[in-house]
Design an enzyme around this catalytic site. Structure first.
Site, PDB file in Angstrom:
ATOM      1  N   CYS A 108      -3.002  42.433   3.131  1.00  0.00           N
ATOM      2  CA  CYS A 108      -3.309  43.602   2.308  1.00  0.00           C
ATOM      3  C   CYS A 108      -4.093  44.639   3.113  1.00  0.00           C
ATOM      4  O   CYS A 108      -3.562  45.189   4.062  1.00  0.00           O
ATOM      5  CB  CYS A 108      -4.033  43.198   1.020  1.00  0.00           C
ATOM      6  SG  CYS A 108      -4.024  44.535  -0.209  1.00  0.00           S
ATOM      7  N   HIS A 201      -0.306  39.539  -1.053  1.00  0.00           N
ATOM      8  CA  HIS A 201      -1.326  38.491  -0.930  1.00  0.00           C
ATOM      9  C   HIS A 201      -0.699  37.101  -0.937  1.00  0.00           C
ATOM     10  O   HIS A 201      -0.636  36.455  -1.986  1.00  0.00           O
ATOM     11  CB  HIS A 201      -2.344  38.602  -2.069  1.00  0.00           C
ATOM     12  CG  HIS A 201      -3.337  39.699  -1.893  1.00  0.00           C
ATOM     13  ND1 HIS A 201      -4.554  39.526  -1.263  1.00  0.00           N
ATOM     14  CD2 HIS A 201      -3.290  41.003  -2.239  1.00  0.00           C
ATOM     15  CE1 HIS A 201      -5.211  40.666  -1.249  1.00  0.00           C
ATOM     16  NE2 HIS A 201      -4.466  41.585  -1.835  1.00  0.00           N
ATOM     17  N   GLU A 203      -1.994  34.431  -0.019  1.00  0.00           N
ATOM     18  CA  GLU A 203      -2.983  33.410  -0.415  1.00  0.00           C
ATOM     19  C   GLU A 203      -3.038  33.241  -1.936  1.00  0.00           C
ATOM     20  O   GLU A 203      -3.608  32.256  -2.426  1.00  0.00           O
ATOM     21  CB  GLU A 203      -4.361  33.740   0.178  1.00  0.00           C
ATOM     22  CG  GLU A 203      -5.238  34.695  -0.615  1.00  0.00           C
ATOM     23  CD  GLU A 203      -4.790  36.145  -0.538  1.00  0.00           C
ATOM     24  OE1 GLU A 203      -3.781  36.429   0.115  1.00  0.00           O
ATOM     25  OE2 GLU A 203      -5.466  36.999  -1.147  1.00  0.00           O
TER      26      GLU A 203
END
Lengths: 244, 282
Positions: A108, A201, A203
């Site tokens: 990001c 993202h 994650e």
């Protein structure tokens, strides 16, 4: 050092809520993604220890952040104040890891930071310029054949999206490996070094809390990155496009 | 190489995204770096053994959270006028877990530990000691909060050698040591007898209740500048809006173009002693 690769995850700025003092913060999802895939996560804390961090750690992740004090190329009136010292800290980390050939992943705002560290630029207000906002939403991306992201997740899939800024001029020796339906840069890879950027993202694309639900599982990406950090630590040269 | 110092993070939920995050304030890192250490923030409880293996020392940092009294075989007491939710809000399972596993792993390897504020309480509990859950209520006395007061160091102690017989300190604790953990002895007390510092009789392990990391760092200036901006104790419906306004109009980072020249005091006696222990030079 331990056998497990040690992964340094940089921070976002914050105000310590006990002392109202300047501090550094990291959303736990980043360390979960690293720890869940075999890397030991640590956060660097002091600007005077950059060489120590680059020497002892095997890989670097730039996380996202609330806002961004951009490097040159950004309309001045759009700059949100702050983050200047963090930008300088991260640029020093980037240069130290790049000089040692150690893997770097930007996520990001970290992806935008990777682009800026390689002399690229970013622009603000994606919604204004493209007509489609990318904050708190999901959309598809199309990937480049043969790229890391294509090998891991295929040519067309859903990702999450949490950004207002976006890559404008591409950084030196970067290539675009995924684009949004409007043509915005969603992922980059360096042409020869183990440097990667993801505008979304990954994650948050893991396990029971995967956002969006239709996204592919992100663990294979983190597993691959952390294994790569271990291989480079052990002296194996980086071969681009070697991911099977 | 510089000694590798692991610092324990504080633990909160982001009021904007509602995501859990770790944080630390810069002065812990500045104090460690000023004394010659290389500071890293611990991020993952499951790797306590790896952290203890790779690091030269552990800094157990302060926090607003209390140690769950169950960790020293007591039930959580709900203070008068408060609810069970208030009492639970003062605890963090994840922080207890990370702090105590790390502390025990470093103790098992005889590696240096420096506890500050809550960190000293963690150290005491990890060694089997206990705490007064409500310092003022349990002991029927007033304890200064955020104001200067004097403590006496124990005669002949290392702390007395480092800081002299009497020091002026400031802290924010609402709890205090009741029974000392195994191997610990009191190194400083208030005139009321409240234990303000502990030293281990054999291991390179010590703790203080006050905040030596604020010495010559920007903490006090930050406090004066920022304390009225947000109220972290009782978040309300306006908090998000106030935080957004805060970040728009006044970044906590304003005025710092680089971290290269932040204050890193080289004459902080406690941090210099800690880093010397980590270098095995003390």
């Amino acid at each position: 050092m331990s056998k497990k690769p040690v992964i340094l995850i940089a921070w976002g700025p914050c105000l310590d809520l006990q002392f109202y003092a300047q501090g550094m913060m990291l959303t736990k999802a980043y360390e979960w993604a690293v720890a869940g895939n075999g890397g030991i996560p640590l956060m660097p804390l002091d600007r005077s220890c950059i060489e120590d961090y680059a020497e002892r750690c095997d890989g670097l992740i730039f996380p996202g952040a609330m806002n961004f004090k951009p490097l040159p190329g950004i309309p001045q009136e759009k700059i949100i104040e702050g983050h200047a010292r963090r930008d300088e800290f991260q640029k020093a980390l980037f240069d130290a890891f790049k000089a040692k050939g150690k893997p770097i992943m930007g996520i990001c705002e970290g992806h935008q930071k990777v682009n800026c560290c390689l002399n690229g630029s970013i622009l603000l207000d994606l919604a204004e310029s493209s007509g489609v906002g990318h904050f708190n939403t999901a959309h598809t991306v199309k990937t480049k054949k043969g790229s890391l992201i294509e090998k891991i997740w295929g040519d067309d899939f859903y990702i999450n999206s949490y950004h207002n800024y976006y890559v404008d001029r591409l950084g030196d020796d970067l290539e675009i490996t995924a684009v949004s339906p409007q043509g915005n840069v969603e992922a980059v890879e360096h042409k020869s070094l183990p440097i990667f950027g993801f505008q979304f993202h990954p994650e948050r694309m893991r396990g029971d809390d995967k956002i969006p639900a239709e996204a592919p599982e992100a663990d294979p990406l983190f597993r691959w990155f952390i294994d790569l950090c271990g291989q480079i630590r052990d002296g194996k040269p980086y071969v681009k496009d070697a991911c099977k | 190489m510089k000694p590798l110092i692991i610092i324990t993070p504080d633990d909160f939920n982001d009021p904007m995204s509602h995501r859990p995050f770790y944080l630390t304030k810069r002065s812990y890192a500045s104090a460690v770096a000023g004394a010659g250490g290389s500071p890293y923030l611990a991020l993952e409880a499951r790797f306590y053994e790896d952290y203890a293996e790779m690091a030269d020392g552990l800094l157990l940092a302060g926090s607003m959270y209390n140690v769950n009294p169950a960790r020293y075989n007591e039930s959580v007491r709900v203070p008068e006028g408060k609810t069970v939710f208030d009492a639970q809000a003062a605890l963090s399972f994840t922080k207890d877990s990370l702090d105590l596993t790390l502390c025990k792993a470093f103790l098992a390897k005889d590696k240096p530990i420096f506890g500050i504020g809550r960190g000293m309480e963690v150290l005491n509990v990890a060694l089997g000691g206990s705490l007064y859950q409500d310092l003022e209520g349990d002991l029927k006395l007033k304890h200064p909060q955020g104001a200067d007061y004097k403590v006496k160091t124990a005669e002949g102690s290392k702390l007395a050698e480092l800081l002299g017989p009497e020091i002026t300190v400031k802290n924010y604790n609402t709890q205090a040591i009741k029974e000392l953990g195994e191997g610990l002895e009191a190194a400083a007390c208030t005139e009321n007898g409240i234990i303000e510092a502990v030293w281990h009789k054999e291991l390179p392990v010590f703790g203080v209740m006050w905040h030596p990391e604020t010495y010559k760092t920007s903490d006090d200036a930050d406090w004066a500048e920022n304390k009225d901006l947000i109220d972290p104790i009782e978040p309300d419906m306006e908090l998000n809006a106030r935080l957004m306004e805060f970040f728009k109009t006044k970044s906590p980072m304003t005025g710092f173009a680089t971290d290269k020249d932040v204050e890193r005091p080289t004459d902080n006696a406690l941090f210099n002693y800690f880093i010397a222990l980590c270098r095995k030079e003390a």
